[in-house]
Design an enzyme around this catalytic site. Structure first.
Site, PDB file in Angstrom:
ATOM      1  N   TYR A  54      60.955  30.053  10.405  1.00 19.93           N
ATOM      2  CA  TYR A  54      61.965  29.202   9.774  1.00 19.93           C
ATOM      3  C   TYR A  54      61.504  28.777   8.376  1.00 19.93           C
ATOM      4  CZ  TYR A  54      64.244  28.698  14.387  1.00 19.93           C
ATOM      5  OH  TYR A  54      64.866  28.930  15.590  1.00 19.93           O
ATOM      6  N   PRO A 207      74.449  24.698  20.244  1.00 23.20           N
ATOM      7  CA  PRO A 207      75.428  24.169  21.212  1.00 23.20           C
ATOM      8  C   PRO A 207      76.731  23.748  20.539  1.00 23.20           C
ATOM      9  CG  PRO A 207      73.668  22.566  20.818  1.00 23.20           C
ATOM     10  CD  PRO A 207      73.235  23.858  20.168  1.00 23.20           C
TER      11      PRO A 207
HETATM   12  N1  LIG Z   1      65.933  31.182  19.335  1.00 21.29           N
HETATM   13  C1  LIG Z   1      66.756  31.524  18.378  1.00 21.29           C
HETATM   14  O1  LIG Z   1      66.914  32.705  18.048  1.00 21.29           O
HETATM   15  C2  LIG Z   1      67.484  30.441  17.656  1.00 21.29           C
HETATM   16  C3  LIG Z   1      68.519  30.751  16.747  1.00 21.29           C
HETATM   17  C4  LIG Z   1      69.177  29.698  16.130  1.00 21.29           C
HETATM   18  C5  LIG Z   1      68.810  28.382  16.400  1.00 21.29           C
HETATM   19  N2  LIG Z   1      67.781  28.111  17.250  1.00 21.29           N
HETATM   20  C6  LIG Z   1      67.336  26.735  17.553  1.00 21.29           C
HETATM   21  O2  LIG Z   1      68.443  25.924  17.883  1.00 21.29           O
HETATM   22  C7  LIG Z   1      68.495  24.824  16.966  1.00 21.29           C
HETATM   23  C8  LIG Z   1      69.897  24.389  16.772  1.00 21.29           C
HETATM   24  O3  LIG Z   1      70.683  25.442  16.186  1.00 21.29           O
HETATM   25  P1  LIG Z   1      71.874  25.058  15.232  1.00 21.29           P
HETATM   26  O4  LIG Z   1      71.355  24.240  14.109  1.00 21.29           O
HETATM   27  O5  LIG Z   1      72.650  26.268  14.942  1.00 21.29           O
HETATM   28  O6  LIG Z   1      72.697  24.088  16.241  1.00 21.29           O
HETATM   29  P2  LIG Z   1      74.053  23.312  16.206  1.00 21.29           P
HETATM   30  O7  LIG Z   1      73.712  21.964  16.751  1.00 21.29           O
HETATM   31  O8  LIG Z   1      75.099  24.116  16.886  1.00 21.29           O
HETATM   32  O9  LIG Z   1      74.471  23.185  14.657  1.00 21.29           O
HETATM   33  C9  LIG Z   1      73.810  22.262  13.845  1.00 21.29           C
HETATM   34  C10 LIG Z   1      74.561  22.047  12.540  1.00 21.29           C
HETATM   35  O10 LIG Z   1      75.881  21.608  12.774  1.00 21.29           O
HETATM   36  C11 LIG Z   1      76.210  20.526  11.899  1.00 21.29           C
HETATM   37  N3  LIG Z   1      76.345  19.316  12.735  1.00 21.29           N
HETATM   38  C12 LIG Z   1      75.537  18.922  13.750  1.00 21.29           C
HETATM   39  N4  LIG Z   1      75.979  17.770  14.286  1.00 21.29           N
HETATM   40  C13 LIG Z   1      77.085  17.449  13.623  1.00 21.29           C
HETATM   41  C14 LIG Z   1      77.976  16.355  13.729  1.00 21.29           C
HETATM   42  N5  LIG Z   1      77.807  15.405  14.638  1.00 21.29           N
HETATM   43  N6  LIG Z   1      79.034  16.306  12.874  1.00 21.29           N
HETATM   44  C15 LIG Z   1      79.225  17.273  11.948  1.00 21.29           C
HETATM   45  N7  LIG Z   1      78.395  18.327  11.779  1.00 21.29           N
HETATM   46  C16 LIG Z   1      77.331  18.414  12.616  1.00 21.29           C
HETATM   47  C17 LIG Z   1      75.048  20.428  10.918  1.00 21.29           C
HETATM   48  O11 LIG Z   1      75.233  21.305   9.812  1.00 21.29           O
HETATM   49  P3  LIG Z   1      75.890  20.865   8.422  1.00 21.29           P
HETATM   50  O12 LIG Z   1      75.754  19.397   8.258  1.00 21.29           O
HETATM   51  O13 LIG Z   1      75.144  21.673   7.402  1.00 21.29           O
HETATM   52  O14 LIG Z   1      77.322  21.313   8.521  1.00 21.29           O
HETATM   53  C18 LIG Z   1      73.886  20.950  11.747  1.00 21.29           C
HETATM   54  O15 LIG Z   1      72.804  21.404  10.989  1.00 21.29           O
HETATM   55  C19 LIG Z   1      67.774  25.353  15.731  1.00 21.29           C
HETATM   56  O16 LIG Z   1      67.315  24.325  14.890  1.00 21.29           O
HETATM   57  C20 LIG Z   1      66.639  26.103  16.360  1.00 21.29           C
HETATM   58  O17 LIG Z   1      65.643  25.215  16.787  1.00 21.29           O
HETATM   59  C21 LIG Z   1      67.145  29.131  17.876  1.00 21.29           C
END
Ligand SMILES: NC(=O)c1ccc[n+]([C@@H]2O[C@H](COP(=O)([O-])OP(=O)(O)OC[C@H]3O[C@@H](n4cnc5c(N)ncnc54)[C@H](OP(=O)(O)O)[C@@H]3O)[C@@H](O)[C@H]2O)c1
Length: 332
Positions: A54, A207
């Site tokens: 990352y 999620p």
């Molecule tokens: N193993 C793998 O291959 C893999 C791949 C991807 C991720 N991951 C892990 O999973 C974690 C989470 O993934 P993700 O960041 O895609 O998850 P996510 O929770 O689906 O999306 C997070 C993004 O959504 C927005 N957000 C979150 N809460 C919000 C709210 N209450 N209101 C409005 N916007 C909101 C923010 O982006 P903005 O504010 O920029 O819009 C935030 O950065 C990663 O950090 C990593 O640790 C693992």
């Protein structure tokens, strides 16, 4: 914040975890990153997920600094190995050499003597599984790693790992880290039944579908400024969720969330936690308010009528094909 067992292991993790992909060391400045980690700790989130790859290893450094001074026993630190963490031909994959070298870098950057969970970030078709599992087992014996897991492995790959570990008396994987949300359900038909049988928990990523399930992206409209969709490092990853046919289905979740007394992000996180094979949902955040809002999804029970309405609202936008779980055919 409620806690769940990590698979059938003895350790408990917070059912909502905080992850720093795209954000720390890239999309957000250090003070915002620290504020998000502080908000997570304040809301009882004890489980933190990152990876060597990352932000080109900077994300681990930022998280290491943000967690400095915290009682080590009060948190669970999870990271990963596989994707390129340097330019060298061996700075990638799941060879014994790269695993041993990468773990040293992760421990240094995260400022800790041990990792609670070390995960194979994809399946490496160029390394014998036995080599990878023996290297992981050595790390457990050395005390550098407490538990091992995988990420985005297919059901047959997980089954092979369990079988080989059993035959050789090696430490067993306790978790899988797949993408899982109301739209992306590809683990449900094969991976979840296998993992339930084998005592392997899912720590699910995206999620909230990277923000697409928050309702802030509207069909036919440009994405709002300051979101992942407008960030140079994040916009490529979220594109699939921003199609008008998907977003118009997401719009139909608004009344479902309102009637359940939840915000859209809370409904999305709570939905993943209804699956008993899920050990934790890893949420990302660019602002501490998002962490606080998302953390309220812990402990929420969605009744059958709500679950049915979600399925009806999303309809054909739901992806179920187990073939969509994949790792690169060759190392990147
Ligand atoms: N193993 C793998 O291959 C893999 C791949 C991807 C991720 N991951 C892990 O999973 C974690 C989470 O993934 P993700 O960041 O895609 O998850 P996510 O929770 O689906 O999306 C997070 C993004 O959504 C927005 N957000 C979150 N809460 C919000 C709210 N209450 N209101 C409005 N916007 C909101 C923010 O982006 P903005 O504010 O920029 O819009 C935030 O950065 C990663 O950090 C990593 O640790 C693992």
């Amino acid at each position: 914040m409620e806690h769940r067992h990590l698979g059938r292991s003895g350790v408990k993790i917070s059912e909502i975890a905080y992850g720093n992909w795209i954000t720390h060391g890239s999309q957000v400045e250090e003070d915002a990153a620290r504020a998000c980690v502080a908000a997570a700790l304040d809301k009882g989130i004890s489980t933190f997920d990152t990876a060597d790859v990352y932000a080109g290893t900077r994300a681990e450094e930022v998280l290491g600094r943000a967690l400095q001074g915290i009682r080590r026993e009060s948190v669970e630190i999870c990271t990963k190995v596989y994707w390129p963490a340097g330019d060298g031909r061996n700075d990638r994959g799941l060879s014994r050499k790269h695993i041993m070298e990468s773990v040293s870098g992760s421990l240094r950057r995260l400022r800790t003597d041990y990792l609670d969970l070390y995960q194979a970030h994809r399946y490496d078709s160029e390394t014998p599984l036995e080599e990878t599992l023996r290297a992981f087992d050595d790390l457990v014996r050395q005390g550098k790693v407490l538990y091992i897991g995988v990420s985005e492995w297919r059901a047959e790959q997980i089954a092979d790992a369990v079988r080989i570990a059993g035959q050789l008396g090696l430490d067993r994987i306790v978790s899988n880290q797949p993408q899982y949300n109301m739209i992306w359900r590809v683990i449900e038909s094969e991976i979840v039944p296998l993992c339930e049988k084998e005592g392997i928990g899912q720590i699910v990523w995206s999620p909230i579908a990277q923000g697409a399930l928050t309702g802030k992206y509207r069909p036919g409209q440009a994405p709002p400024a300051g979101t992942r969709a407008t960030d140079p490092s994040g916009s490529g990853f979220i594109q699939n969720y921003l199609r008008d046919d998907v977003l118009s289905r997401v719009e139909q979740l608004r009344p479902v969330a309102a009637e359940a007394g939840l915000s859209m992000p809370q409904l999305a996180v709570a939905w993943t936690l209804q699956n008993p094979n899920v050990s934790a949902a890893i949420v990302g955040a660019t602002r501490p308010e998002q962490v606080r809002e998302n953390a309220k999804a812990s402990g929420v029970v969605l009744d059958q009528a709500v679950l049915r309405r979600i399925d009806e609202a999303l309809g054909p936008a739901i992806v179920r094909d187990p073939e969509r779980t994949s790792s690169p055919p060759r190392r990147p």
